[in-house]
Scaffold this active site. Structure first.
Site, PDB file in Angstrom:
ATOM      1  CE  LYS A   1     -14.363   1.145 -17.673  1.00 61.98           C
ATOM      2  NZ  LYS A   1     -14.565   0.815 -19.030  1.00 61.98           N
TER       3      LYS A   1
ATOM      4  CB  SER B   1     -11.379  -6.582 -15.709  1.00 63.26           C
ATOM      5  OG  SER B   1     -11.260  -5.011 -15.851  1.00 63.26           O
TER       6      SER B   1
ATOM      7  CD  GLU C   1      -2.230   1.204 -25.470  1.00 73.42           C
ATOM      8  OE1 GLU C   1      -3.375   0.508 -25.449  1.00 73.42           O
ATOM      9  OE2 GLU C   1      -1.555   1.148 -26.577  1.00 73.42           O
TER      10      GLU C   1
ATOM     11  N   GLY D   1       0.395  -3.773 -22.946  1.00 77.88           N
ATOM     12  CA  GLY D   1      -0.846  -4.123 -23.804  1.00 77.88           C
ATOM     13  C   GLY D   1      -1.009  -2.856 -24.587  1.00 77.88           C
TER      14      GLY D   1
ATOM     15  CG  ASP E   1      -5.251  -2.593 -27.376  1.00 78.07           C
ATOM     16  OD1 ASP E   1      -6.192  -2.287 -27.723  1.00 78.07           O
ATOM     17  OD2 ASP E   1      -4.857  -2.529 -26.362  1.00 78.07           O
TER      18      ASP E   1
ATOM     19  CB  SER F   1      -9.644   6.338 -14.680  1.00 81.22           C
ATOM     20  OG  SER F   1      -8.337   5.340 -14.449  1.00 81.22           O
TER      21      SER F   1
END
Length: 320
Positions: free
Chosen positions: A53, A78, A204, A208, A210, A304
């Protein structure tokens, strides 16, 4: 809406050079033998603040004008994007305010505050973090940098895959963790430019999925907050930018269970001597479930992040 391009990834790489770590690409003879593939692990758990990130946050904040720098940056996260914006703001000499869930890992809350950011807490199950952040941004005149759906963030995240492929040469398959899709879409931009034949897969939590639903439906699907140990992937929907790139450039979205994430965490700890957070294990767990397809292939895996509360980490590995 104009989607970011690989040229934006190249520009981001120049901006973050000397600020972001060029993280190592590690190998594992055990993984290669067990799955009959050649694995290349891009270890973003060794990035500044412990996750990929930092790349996107620093790239985005470094493009602020003087007025924006004076007012500062605001974000919701988060944990890892929170730390990334906080550290980037400190390095660039600007204030930062981060909206974080009350149940965020204690280590991530402490680190965000430790980097000098002001933290506002919310209840992720009853409050709308985006609405709260937009209200605070308007009140304080701060610039919102969302965790994934922003061209500069996407371009910055894509530098991880750019470095990986430039170091290893063309890959056959690339597996990337998927929450809001910033790393996945940025990685897809890099892979399509540097290794056009490489298949790109987002991974994922199955609780979850999506992104998987969105790819199948051809539209952005919204879901309730998923219950998963992968706290960095408890997103409820993709963004407009990330979905646009994923729909065009990603081959498929895979899912894995929390139990599979724990097994991947254990493998990293026992065989590669690395602490990797549950979200950071998504890509490897996804590759392992794709066992037949990866046999004989050159497989890139983006690890990650490594920001996990150590007590929680120990409990997960112990099966508690």
């Amino acid at each position: 809406m104009q989607l970011p391009t690989y040229d934006d990834v190249v520009a981001a790489a120049a901006r973050i050079a000397g600020h972001a770590h060029h993280t190592p690409v590690l190998r594992s003879a055990t993984a290669d033998a067990r799955w009959g593939a050649q694995f290349f692990f891009k270890c973003e758990n060794f990035q500044r603040m412990g996750a990929f990130k930092f790349r996107g946050a620093f790239n985005a904040l470094s493009r602020f004008d003087a007025a924006q720098r004076k007012a500062g940056a605001i974000a919701f996260s988060s944990g890892n994007h929170a730390q990334a914006v906080a550290l980037s703001a400190r390095l660039l000499g600007m204030p930062a305010l981060i909206v974080m869930p009350q149940d965020a890992p204690a280590a991530k809350l402490a680190a965000t505050r430790g980097y000098g950011a002001e933290v506002v807490l919310y209840d992720r199950f009853t409050e709308d973090r985006e609405a709260l952040t937009l209200r605070l941004a308007a009140e304080r005149g701060m610039t919102l940098i969302p965790p994934y759906d922003h061209p500069d963030v996407i371009a910055g995240q894509g530098t991880a895959a750019k470095e990986l492929i430039e170091e290893t040469g063309p890959l056959d398959r690339l597996y990337v963790c998927t929450g809001g899709g910033g790393l996945t879409s940025g990685s897809a931009l890099a892979a399509r430019a540097l290794a056009p034949q490489c298949k790109v897969y987002g991974v994922e939590p199955e609780a979850g999925n999506d992104a998987q639903q969105s790819l199948r439906a051809g539209r952005i699907v919204h879901i309730p907050v998923p219950q998963t140990i992968a706290d960095g992937a408890q997103t409820q929907h993709l963004g407009e930018y990330t979905f646009g790139i994923i729909r065009r450039d990603v081959d498929d979205i895979l899912t894995v269970s929390d139990a599979q994430l724990v097994e991947a965490m254990r493998f990293f700890a026992e065989r590669m001597k690395m602490v990797v957070e549950p979200t950071g294990c998504l890509a490897f767990a996804g590759a392992c479930t794709d066992a037949q397809a990866i046999r004989g292939a050159r497989v890139g895996v983006i690890v990650s992040g490594g920001n996990v509360d150590l007590a929680r980490y120990a409990d997960l590995l112990a099966g508690r």
